[in-house]
Design an enzyme around this catalytic site. Structure first.
Site, PDB file in Angstrom:
ATOM      1  N   ARG A   7     -13.456  -5.415   3.561  1.00 38.24           N
ATOM      2  CA  ARG A   7     -12.373  -5.183   4.521  1.00 38.24           C
ATOM      3  C   ARG A   7     -12.753  -5.481   5.963  1.00 38.24           C
ATOM      4  O   ARG A   7     -11.992  -5.205   6.887  1.00 38.24           O
ATOM      5  CB  ARG A   7     -11.942  -3.711   4.422  1.00 38.24           C
ATOM      6  CG  ARG A   7     -11.424  -3.321   3.059  1.00 38.24           C
ATOM      7  CD  ARG A   7      -9.941  -3.310   3.018  1.00 38.24           C
ATOM      8  NE  ARG A   7      -9.356  -2.392   3.948  1.00 38.24           N
ATOM      9  CZ  ARG A   7      -8.351  -2.695   4.782  1.00 38.24           C
ATOM     10  NH1 ARG A   7      -7.862  -3.915   4.812  1.00 38.24           N
ATOM     11  NH2 ARG A   7      -7.844  -1.789   5.589  1.00 38.24           N
ATOM     12  N   GLU A  66      -9.085   1.909  -1.744  1.00 34.00           N
ATOM     13  CA  GLU A  66      -9.834   1.617  -0.514  1.00 34.00           C
ATOM     14  C   GLU A  66     -10.589   2.833   0.017  1.00 34.00           C
ATOM     15  O   GLU A  66     -10.072   3.953  -0.056  1.00 34.00           O
ATOM     16  CB  GLU A  66      -8.816   1.139   0.529  1.00 34.00           C
ATOM     17  CG  GLU A  66      -9.394   0.898   1.887  1.00 34.00           C
ATOM     18  CD  GLU A  66      -8.295   0.523   2.895  1.00 34.00           C
ATOM     19  OE1 GLU A  66      -7.206   0.091   2.468  1.00 34.00           O
ATOM     20  OE2 GLU A  66      -8.537   0.686   4.095  1.00 34.00           O
ATOM     21  N   TYR A 120      -3.466  11.954   5.098  1.00 35.28           N
ATOM     22  CA  TYR A 120      -3.632  10.641   5.702  1.00 35.28           C
ATOM     23  C   TYR A 120      -2.529   9.643   5.274  1.00 35.28           C
ATOM     24  O   TYR A 120      -2.131   9.602   4.124  1.00 35.28           O
ATOM     25  CB  TYR A 120      -4.999  10.028   5.323  1.00 35.28           C
ATOM     26  CG  TYR A 120      -5.030   8.590   5.697  1.00 35.28           C
ATOM     27  CD1 TYR A 120      -5.173   8.215   7.026  1.00 35.28           C
ATOM     28  CD2 TYR A 120      -4.793   7.597   4.742  1.00 35.28           C
ATOM     29  CE1 TYR A 120      -5.104   6.891   7.403  1.00 35.28           C
ATOM     30  CE2 TYR A 120      -4.737   6.269   5.111  1.00 35.28           C
ATOM     31  CZ  TYR A 120      -4.887   5.928   6.437  1.00 35.28           C
ATOM     32  OH  TYR A 120      -4.803   4.621   6.799  1.00 35.28           O
ATOM     33  N   ARG A 125       0.862  -1.178   0.000  1.00 31.05           N
ATOM     34  CA  ARG A 125       0.000   0.000   0.000  1.00 31.05           C
ATOM     35  C   ARG A 125       0.897   1.225   0.000  1.00 31.05           C
ATOM     36  O   ARG A 125       1.842   1.306   0.788  1.00 31.05           O
ATOM     37  CB  ARG A 125      -0.868  -0.015   1.257  1.00 31.05           C
ATOM     38  CG  ARG A 125      -1.783   1.171   1.375  1.00 31.05           C
ATOM     39  CD  ARG A 125      -2.520   1.172   2.708  1.00 31.05           C
ATOM     40  NE  ARG A 125      -1.988   2.202   3.570  1.00 31.05           N
ATOM     41  CZ  ARG A 125      -2.679   2.824   4.537  1.00 31.05           C
ATOM     42  NH1 ARG A 125      -3.919   2.472   4.791  1.00 31.05           N
ATOM     43  NH2 ARG A 125      -2.137   3.754   5.266  1.00 31.05           N
ATOM     44  N   GLU A 156      -4.217  -7.378   5.240  1.00 32.60           N
ATOM     45  CA  GLU A 156      -3.375  -6.237   5.607  1.00 32.60           C
ATOM     46  C   GLU A 156      -2.460  -6.655   6.770  1.00 32.60           C
ATOM     47  O   GLU A 156      -2.894  -7.328   7.696  1.00 32.60           O
ATOM     48  CB  GLU A 156      -4.248  -5.052   6.035  1.00 32.60           C
ATOM     49  CG  GLU A 156      -3.450  -3.811   6.409  1.00 32.60           C
ATOM     50  CD  GLU A 156      -4.356  -2.636   6.812  1.00 32.60           C
ATOM     51  OE1 GLU A 156      -5.533  -2.877   7.131  1.00 32.60           O
ATOM     52  OE2 GLU A 156      -3.862  -1.504   6.801  1.00 32.60           O
ATOM     53  N   HIS A 199      -9.162   6.730   2.491  1.00 30.70           N
ATOM     54  CA  HIS A 199      -9.597   7.019   3.864  1.00 30.70           C
ATOM     55  C   HIS A 199     -10.793   7.953   3.918  1.00 30.70           C
ATOM     56  O   HIS A 199     -10.807   8.936   4.671  1.00 30.70           O
ATOM     57  CB  HIS A 199      -8.421   7.555   4.699  1.00 30.70           C
ATOM     58  CG  HIS A 199      -8.367   6.965   6.079  1.00 30.70           C
ATOM     59  ND1 HIS A 199      -8.746   7.666   7.192  1.00 30.70           N
ATOM     60  CD2 HIS A 199      -8.011   5.744   6.530  1.00 30.70           C
ATOM     61  CE1 HIS A 199      -8.604   6.904   8.271  1.00 30.70           C
ATOM     62  NE2 HIS A 199      -8.162   5.722   7.890  1.00 30.70           N
ATOM     63  N   GLU A 212     -13.490  -1.477   6.599  1.00 28.72           N
ATOM     64  CA  GLU A 212     -12.751  -1.631   7.860  1.00 28.72           C
ATOM     65  C   GLU A 212     -13.540  -1.101   9.052  1.00 28.72           C
ATOM     66  O   GLU A 212     -13.279  -1.491  10.180  1.00 28.72           O
ATOM     67  CB  GLU A 212     -11.367  -0.968   7.786  1.00 28.72           C
ATOM     68  CG  GLU A 212     -11.408   0.548   7.694  1.00 28.72           C
ATOM     69  CD  GLU A 212     -10.014   1.160   7.569  1.00 28.72           C
ATOM     70  OE1 GLU A 212      -9.132   0.545   6.958  1.00 28.72           O
ATOM     71  OE2 GLU A 212      -9.833   2.276   8.088  1.00 28.72           O
ATOM     72  N   ASP A 263      -5.156   3.790  -0.081  1.00 30.35           N
ATOM     73  CA  ASP A 263      -6.272   4.053   0.836  1.00 30.35           C
ATOM     74  C   ASP A 263      -6.642   5.534   0.759  1.00 30.35           C
ATOM     75  O   ASP A 263      -5.824   6.407   1.066  1.00 30.35           O
ATOM     76  CB  ASP A 263      -5.843   3.696   2.269  1.00 30.35           C
ATOM     77  CG  ASP A 263      -7.000   3.668   3.248  1.00 30.35           C
ATOM     78  OD1 ASP A 263      -8.101   4.132   2.896  1.00 30.35           O
ATOM     79  OD2 ASP A 263      -6.789   3.171   4.379  1.00 30.35           O
ATOM     80  N   TRP A 308     -11.770  12.274   8.644  1.00 27.33           N
ATOM     81  CA  TRP A 308     -10.346  11.964   8.829  1.00 27.33           C
ATOM     82  C   TRP A 308     -10.000  10.666   8.103  1.00 27.33           C
ATOM     83  O   TRP A 308     -10.702   9.752   7.951  1.00 27.33           O
ATOM     84  CB  TRP A 308      -9.975  11.815  10.316  1.00 27.33           C
ATOM     85  CG  TRP A 308      -8.541  11.394  10.394  1.00 27.33           C
ATOM     86  CD1 TRP A 308      -7.441  12.165  10.153  1.00 27.33           C
ATOM     87  CD2 TRP A 308      -8.053  10.090  10.699  1.00 27.33           C
ATOM     88  NE1 TRP A 308      -6.298  11.421  10.270  1.00 27.33           N
ATOM     89  CE2 TRP A 308      -6.653  10.126  10.600  1.00 27.33           C
ATOM     90  CE3 TRP A 308      -8.673   8.869  11.018  1.00 27.33           C
ATOM     91  CZ2 TRP A 308      -5.844   9.015  10.821  1.00 27.33           C
ATOM     92  CZ3 TRP A 308      -7.888   7.768  11.236  1.00 27.33           C
ATOM     93  CH2 TRP A 308      -6.473   7.842  11.146  1.00 27.33           C
TER      94      TRP A 308
HETATM   95  C1  CS2 Z   1      -6.307   2.317   7.872  1.00 31.10           C
HETATM   96  C2  CS2 Z   1      -6.166   2.241   9.350  1.00 31.10           C
HETATM   97  O1  CS2 Z   1      -5.250   0.219   7.838  1.00 31.10           O
HETATM   98  C3  CS2 Z   1      -5.966   0.981   7.234  1.00 31.10           C
HETATM   99  O2  CS2 Z   1      -6.384   0.778   6.115  1.00 31.10           O
HETATM  100  O3  CS2 Z   1      -7.439   2.850   7.333  1.00 31.10           O
HETATM  101  O4  CS2 Z   1      -4.835   2.591   9.607  1.00 31.10           O
HETATM  102  C4  CS2 Z   1      -7.083   3.126  10.184  1.00 31.10           C
HETATM  103  O5  CS2 Z   1      -6.807   4.456   9.981  1.00 31.10           O
HETATM  104  C5  CS2 Z   1      -6.885   2.751  11.626  1.00 31.10           C
HETATM  105  O6  CS2 Z   1      -7.160   1.400  11.806  1.00 31.10           O
HETATM  106  C6  CS2 Z   1      -7.755   3.594  12.549  1.00 31.10           C
HETATM  107  O7  CS2 Z   1      -7.668   3.109  13.825  1.00 31.10           O
HETATM  108 MG    MG Z   2      -8.034   1.856   5.584  1.00 29.10          MG
END
Ligand code: CS2
Ligand code: MG
Length: 402
Positions: A283, A236, A159, A147, A339, A212, A262, A210, A402
């Site tokens: 995810r 992602e 991010y 990634r 991951e 985010h 996630e 990602d 965020w």
């Molecule tokens: C992220 C995470 O791993 C990922 O893909 O989106 O680092 C996420 O920000 C954290 O798990 C938040 O606690």
């Molecule tokens: Mg993520």
């Protein structure tokens, strides 16, 4: 096999982890992860005040019934706190059942579907050059999938830009720190990173990215289109997914594969995303989605639509979740990728485990259970520290995702 005790252990070997330990009559024990990054103590209270007392005396073999008891029985369904508490109980019980059966967990689930589990690591840097170098280091470590996240010149705290190469950890202060977001700069800069990566390394490695949750659906569609020449493994969380229909708009514009989930807790969060084939990878993970029992439901449903798994595996998911995930991944027929963000040596010492990284893959252990333990003496050395995730604002001060 009656449950004799259920205890919560909180430890902070660099970051906070919440672990539930269940013991049954006869002395067998099992552990489950209940960590919710930045909101840890709410799950501690949920478990200690409401769940643990109700577990005492229950038959530990009845995992499904206990899952339903905690899910339906709470009346207040779903949500990250409830589902993490359920996950912790569920995983601890699967651990006990597998130990009692003298089988590694993957065997109890139905046996291995593969010999090793492909993982992706996180490479990041302050700008494109630094990120390209970081990806090079991951390739040298043997990763087959990486990634890549880059800082954006002029945008403070974009991010995914970590502190250090291996142990990226976003929860960085007792109260949320503020970062800045600029969609225009990002949409311009991110595609250049992937162009540079393909120029430098070719197409032999999988690249992931990602977003985010930072874009609107039409912006996500545009990014997906501009990343098509880089042939990503996935893009992602390209837009928030509370409204599952939003992905229809993204999907109709781009063939860049989409991953999401996630922050999902149950199958209901992804019912339409999967059923309408709006995504390619789901995810959701063990700790987020109600344990092995909850995640298995999602994965089986996803298989019907050729959606594959891509379990969340950031550092806030403890080695207990990662270890359990490696068993799940070894079994699940529609596996995609896992991951894998490394934990610090302090964390690894608190949670002795038998999964191992080799040449871009995680290898599952062969001991009975999920193969992860907690060293309580070691854990006691690291008391809880308040830590929260950052927030993001636009340049004019507007709160953003965020
Ligand atoms: C992220 C995470 O791993 C990922 O893909 O989106 O680092 C996420 O920000 C954290 O798990 C938040 O606690
Ligand atoms: Mg993520």
């Amino acid at each position: 096999m009656q449950i004799k005790s259920a205890r919560v252990i909180v430890t902070c070997p660099g970051r906070n982890f919440v672990t539930l330990k269940i013991e049954v009559e006869g002395g067998l024990t099992g552990i489950g992860d209940a960590t919710l990054n930045g909101r840890e103590l709410s799950v501690v209270s949920y478990l200690e005040d409401h769940v643990c007392p109700a577990l005492i005396g229950k038959d530990a073999r009845r995992i499904e019934d206990i899952w339903q008891f905690l899910y339906r029985g709470a009346y207040w369904r779903r949500g990250p706190v409830t589902m993490r508490a359920i996950a912790a109980v569920d995983v601890a019980l699967w651990d006990i059942k597998a130990k009692a059966a003298k089988m590694p967990l993957y065997d109890l689930l139905g046996g291995k579907s593969r010999d090793r589990v492909m993982v992706y690591g996180h490479a990041n840097g302050g700008d494109i050059d630094e990120t390209v170098d970081a990806v090079g280091r991951y390739i040298e470590m043997g990763y087959k999938a990486i990634r890549a996240q880059t800082g954006i010149p002029g945008v403070k705290g974009a991010y995914g830009v970590g502190r250090g190469d291996l142990y990226y950890e976003p929860a960085d202060a007792a109260l949320p720190s503020e970062t800045l977001w600029n969609t225009t700069s990002y949409l311009d800069y991110a595609p250049k990173l992937f162009e540079a990566l393909r120029d430098r390394f070719g197409f032999d490695h999988h690249l992931l990215h990602d977003v985010h949750h930072r874009l609107t659906p039409i912006e996500a569609a545009r990014l997906g289109k501009s990343l098509e020449p880089a042939r990503l493994f996935w893009m992602e969380d390209c837009t928030p997914a509370e409204n599952q229909e939003a992905f229809r708009l993204v999907r109709q514009h781009t063939v860049t594969p989409l991953a999401v989930g996630e922050i999902f807790n149950t199958i209901w969060d992804c019912k339409d995303l999967i059923g309408e084939q709006l995504i390619d990878y789901i995810r959701a993970t063990i700790v987020g989605a109600g344990g092995v029992t909850g995640l298995r439901r999602i994965a089986d449903y996803a298989a019907i639509y050729q959606v594959r798994t891509g379990c969340h595996g950031a550092t806030d998911l403890s080695p207990v979740t990662l270890g359990t995930a490696v068993h799940f991944d070894s079994w699940v027929p529609n596996f995609g990728i896992q991951e894998y963000m490394r934990h610090t040596p302090e964390t690894d010492a608190v949670f002795p485990h038998n999964y191992a990284f080799e040449d871009g893959y995680l290898l599952v252990g062969e001991t009975p259970g999920h193969g992860v333990d907690i060293d309580e003496e070691e854990a006691a050395k690291y008391p809880y520290k308040p830590m929260q995730l950052p927030v993001a604002r636009l340049e004019d001060g507007t709160m953003w995702n965020w």
